[in-house]
Design a protein around this motif. Structure first.
Motif, short mmCIF file in Angstrom:
data_model
loop_
_atom_site.label_atom_id
_atom_site.label_comp_id
_atom_site.label_asym_id
_atom_site.label_seq_id
_atom_site.Cartn_x
_atom_site.Cartn_y
_atom_site.Cartn_z
N ILE A 72 0.99 -1.13 0.03
CA ILE A 72 -0.05 -0.03 0.03
C ILE A 72 0.88 1.21 -0.02
O ILE A 72 0.55 2.18 -0.77
CB ILE A 72 -0.89 -0.23 1.23
CG1 ILE A 72 -2.07 -0.92 0.98
CG2 ILE A 72 -1.53 1.28 1.46
CD1 ILE A 72 -3.14 -1.47 2.22
N ASP A 73 1.85 1.25 0.76
CA ASP A 73 2.67 2.40 0.96
C ASP A 73 3.51 2.76 -0.53
O ASP A 73 3.67 3.78 -0.98
CB ASP A 73 3.81 2.37 1.93
CG ASP A 73 3.23 2.54 3.44
OD1 ASP A 73 2.12 2.97 3.52
OD2 ASP A 73 3.58 1.95 4.50
N VAL A 78 4.01 5.88 -5.58
CA VAL A 78 4.29 5.82 -7.02
C VAL A 78 3.17 6.94 -7.60
O VAL A 78 3.51 7.51 -8.36
CB VAL A 78 3.72 4.48 -7.73
CG1 VAL A 78 3.83 4.62 -9.05
CG2 VAL A 78 5.12 3.57 -7.15
N LEU A 79 2.07 6.80 -6.81
CA LEU A 79 0.84 7.74 -7.48
C LEU A 79 0.76 8.87 -6.56
O LEU A 79 -0.55 9.61 -6.59
CB LEU A 79 -0.57 6.56 -7.42
CG LEU A 79 -0.48 5.47 -8.17
CD1 LEU A 79 -1.61 4.54 -7.91
CD2 LEU A 79 -0.14 5.72 -9.49
N VAL A 80 1.59 9.43 -6.04
CA VAL A 80 1.40 10.54 -4.99
C VAL A 80 1.13 11.62 -6.07
O VAL A 80 0.51 12.71 -5.36
CB VAL A 80 2.83 10.89 -4.31
CG1 VAL A 80 3.73 11.11 -5.47
CG2 VAL A 80 2.86 11.89 -3.28
N VAL A 86 -4.44 4.58 -1.76
CA VAL A 86 -5.16 3.57 -1.64
C VAL A 86 -4.98 2.93 0.03
O VAL A 86 -4.11 3.13 0.52
CB VAL A 86 -4.13 2.32 -2.32
CG1 VAL A 86 -4.43 1.14 -1.81
CG2 VAL A 86 -4.25 2.59 -3.70
N LYS A 87 -6.17 2.48 0.43
CA LYS A 87 -6.05 2.31 1.77
C LYS A 87 -6.48 0.45 2.03
O LYS A 87 -6.08 0.17 3.07
CB LYS A 87 -7.24 3.07 2.45
CG LYS A 87 -7.20 4.42 2.56
CD LYS A 87 -7.96 5.09 3.48
CE LYS A 87 -7.93 6.85 3.50
NZ LYS A 87 -9.02 7.32 4.06
N ASP A 88 -7.05 0.10 1.06
CA ASP A 88 -7.57 -1.32 1.15
C ASP A 88 -7.26 -1.94 -0.18
O ASP A 88 -7.71 -1.39 -1.23
CB ASP A 88 -9.19 -1.42 1.62
CG ASP A 88 -9.18 -3.05 1.84
OD1 ASP A 88 -9.36 -3.75 0.72
OD2 ASP A 88 -9.26 -3.39 2.82
N LEU A 89 -6.27 -3.06 -0.29
CA LEU A 89 -5.90 -3.55 -1.70
C LEU A 89 -7.27 -4.21 -2.34
O LEU A 89 -7.39 -3.70 -3.64
CB LEU A 89 -4.89 -4.53 -1.42
CG LEU A 89 -3.44 -4.00 -0.80
CD1 LEU A 89 -2.53 -5.00 -0.70
CD2 LEU A 89 -2.81 -3.03 -1.60
N ALA A 90 -7.77 -4.73 -1.72
CA ALA A 90 -8.90 -5.41 -2.35
C ALA A 90 -10.03 -4.51 -3.06
O ALA A 90 -10.58 -4.52 -4.02
CB ALA A 90 -9.46 -6.53 -1.53
N GLU A 91 -10.46 -3.72 -2.01
CA GLU A 91 -11.54 -2.72 -2.38
C GLU A 91 -11.00 -1.67 -3.15
O GLU A 91 -12.00 -1.14 -4.07
CB GLU A 91 -12.05 -2.16 -1.00
CG GLU A 91 -12.49 -2.76 0.05
CD GLU A 91 -13.80 -3.33 -0.54
OE1 GLU A 91 -14.61 -2.82 -1.27
OE2 GLU A 91 -14.45 -4.43 -0.06
N VAL A 98 -6.99 1.71 -10.48
CA VAL A 98 -5.77 2.08 -9.70
C VAL A 98 -4.54 1.32 -10.47
O VAL A 98 -3.55 1.79 -10.57
CB VAL A 98 -5.77 1.65 -8.19
CG1 VAL A 98 -4.30 1.76 -7.52
CG2 VAL A 98 -6.72 2.72 -7.35
N LEU A 99 -4.96 -0.08 -10.75
CA LEU A 99 -3.97 -0.73 -11.35
C LEU A 99 -3.49 -0.22 -12.77
O LEU A 99 -2.44 -0.27 -13.05
CB LEU A 99 -4.37 -2.19 -11.62
CG LEU A 99 -4.49 -3.08 -10.61
CD1 LEU A 99 -5.43 -4.36 -10.89
CD2 LEU A 99 -2.98 -3.64 -10.06
N GLN A 100 -4.26 0.55 -13.31
CA GLN A 100 -3.92 1.12 -14.59
C GLN A 100 -3.08 2.35 -14.42
O GLN A 100 -2.22 2.22 -15.04
CB GLN A 100 -5.33 1.88 -15.50
CG GLN A 100 -5.18 2.64 -16.45
CD GLN A 100 -6.29 3.72 -16.69
OE1 GLN A 100 -7.33 3.43 -16.10
NE2 GLN A 100 -5.89 4.83 -17.46
N LYS A 101 -3.47 3.00 -13.45
CA LYS A 101 -2.58 4.15 -13.25
C LYS A 101 -1.33 3.87 -12.70
O LYS A 101 -0.15 4.47 -12.94
CB LYS A 101 -3.22 5.15 -12.03
CG LYS A 101 -4.69 5.95 -12.35
CD LYS A 101 -4.37 6.83 -13.57
CE LYS A 101 -5.54 7.43 -14.17
NZ LYS A 101 -5.49 8.41 -15.01
N LEU A 102 -1.32 2.67 -11.70
CA LEU A 102 0.01 2.11 -11.21
C LEU A 102 0.84 1.73 -12.33
O LEU A 102 2.24 2.06 -12.43
CB LEU A 102 -0.36 0.92 -10.31
CG LEU A 102 0.99 0.23 -9.65
CD1 LEU A 102 1.84 1.39 -8.98
CD2 LEU A 102 0.70 -0.88 -8.79
#
Length: 332
Positions: A72-73, A78-80, A86-91, A98-102
């Protein structure tokens, strides 16, 4: 050390396959069964349908929680600049946004997908495109892929963790993943109207032979250390240098750079590295440079981070040196 003792030490060193076998045996030790109480919703299965779920007891595992926090950190770092937190990986990752942006940040390319998707069909279409591009980039074999559109969209933490670990390793993320993280997964299947369940241990981050040596075979670990010291000193002695402590004396990267020059038979220009590094950054530069020399010599890039070597992590240092030993042990 007399020659015969050196020879006996070298013969005592386990082969790579023996080390790997020890590691695999340690991973695959039989698990003692634990009682798992099924949720009523999980019992509504069709005949022969299979459903997997995470054992709730496994969610409280300290290493698992540590892995999720590290990932998460990393994503947030990376997306700062994207105003994404991101607070919860699954949600937060299931819909592909988020995967797209990452991936775009890591790969440095823009994906041709819709920015916002609301319907489940649109989300899965977008997620399919993102995952296909990720799989193509990190070049994971089809049999090794442990995630797909359905599992990620269903918020499977197992699939999402496998995906993020693969991404972080491929793009050399400046993070240290905790070793040997696993999740207890319950597999439920309905057969002839009766629910049957079993537990399996899903490995998220690998455990290698050195993990096993540290945990279970300190006597063999000492043999490996002595052998590596003999190996490196055989070459460093040519420069009137000698190593006694593997973790500390390789931490600044100088000996690693010099050792690579000796093993490959060339002189490393002094302007390429810091002969007397004065700070952490210069030490990291030296170790990173030695890793580049290893790759130039035909070795794969070492798995440990340069920072791990600089921080005197013995296990990381041994992994690097043992790879050199297996490649150059016959070099005079």
């Amino acid at each position: 050390m007399p020659y015969w003792q050196t020879l006996m030490t070298l013969r005592a060193l386990p082969t790579v396959s023996e080390l790997q076998e020890e590691g695999m045996n340690a991973i695959n030790l039989p698990l003692s069964p634990t009682q798992y109480e099924l949720d009523p919703e999980d019992t509504m299965l069709e005949e022969n349908e299979v459903r997997t779920m995470v054992d709730p007891n496994s969610k409280n595992d300290q290493k698992l929680q540590e892995l999720q926090k590290v990932l998460i950190d990393w994503i947030n770092d990376v997306l700062v600049g994207e105003r994404i937190i991101v607070k919860d990986l699954a949600e937060d990752l299931y819909d592909g946004q988020v995967l797209q942006k990452l991936f775009e940040k890591l790969e440095g390319e823009k994906l041709n997908v819709a920015e916002v998707t609301q319907s489940e069909i649109a989300q899965k279409q977008k997620l399919q495109t993102v995952l296909e591009r990720i799989n193509d980039s990190i070049k994971v074999s089809a049999r090794s892929i442990k995630w797909n559109v359905d599992s990620v969209h269903a918020k499977s933490i197992v699939a999402i963790l496998h995906l993020l670990v693969a991404l972080s390793q491929h793009f050399r993320a400046p993070i240290r993943l905790p070793d040997h993280v696993s999740i207890q997964v319950v597999v439920v299947q309905k057969r002839e109207g009766i629910l049957q369940s079993r537990q399996i241990q899903e490995e998220i981050t690998e455990r290698d032979a050195f993990d096993t040596l540290f945990d279970h075979a300190p006597d063999k670990l000492n043999v490996v250390k002595k052998t590596l010291i003999t190996f490196v000193n055989k070459h460093l002695n040519k420069l009137n240098l000698e190593v006694a402590e593997l973790d500390t004396q390789f931490a600044d990267g100088v000996y690693l750079v010099l050792l690579m020059g000796l093993l490959e038979g060339y002189f490393v220009p002094l302007y390429n590295f810091f002969l007397t590094p004065e700070n952490f950054e210069q030490q990291v530069h030296n170790v990173s440079f030695s890793f580049e020399l290893m790759q130039d010599g035909g070795l794969e890039r070492p798995k440990p981070r340069p920072e791990d070597i600089v921080n005197c992590d013995l296990k990381s240092t041994l992994r690097v040196l043992y790879n050199l030993f297996t490649r150059y042990r016959n070099v005079e």
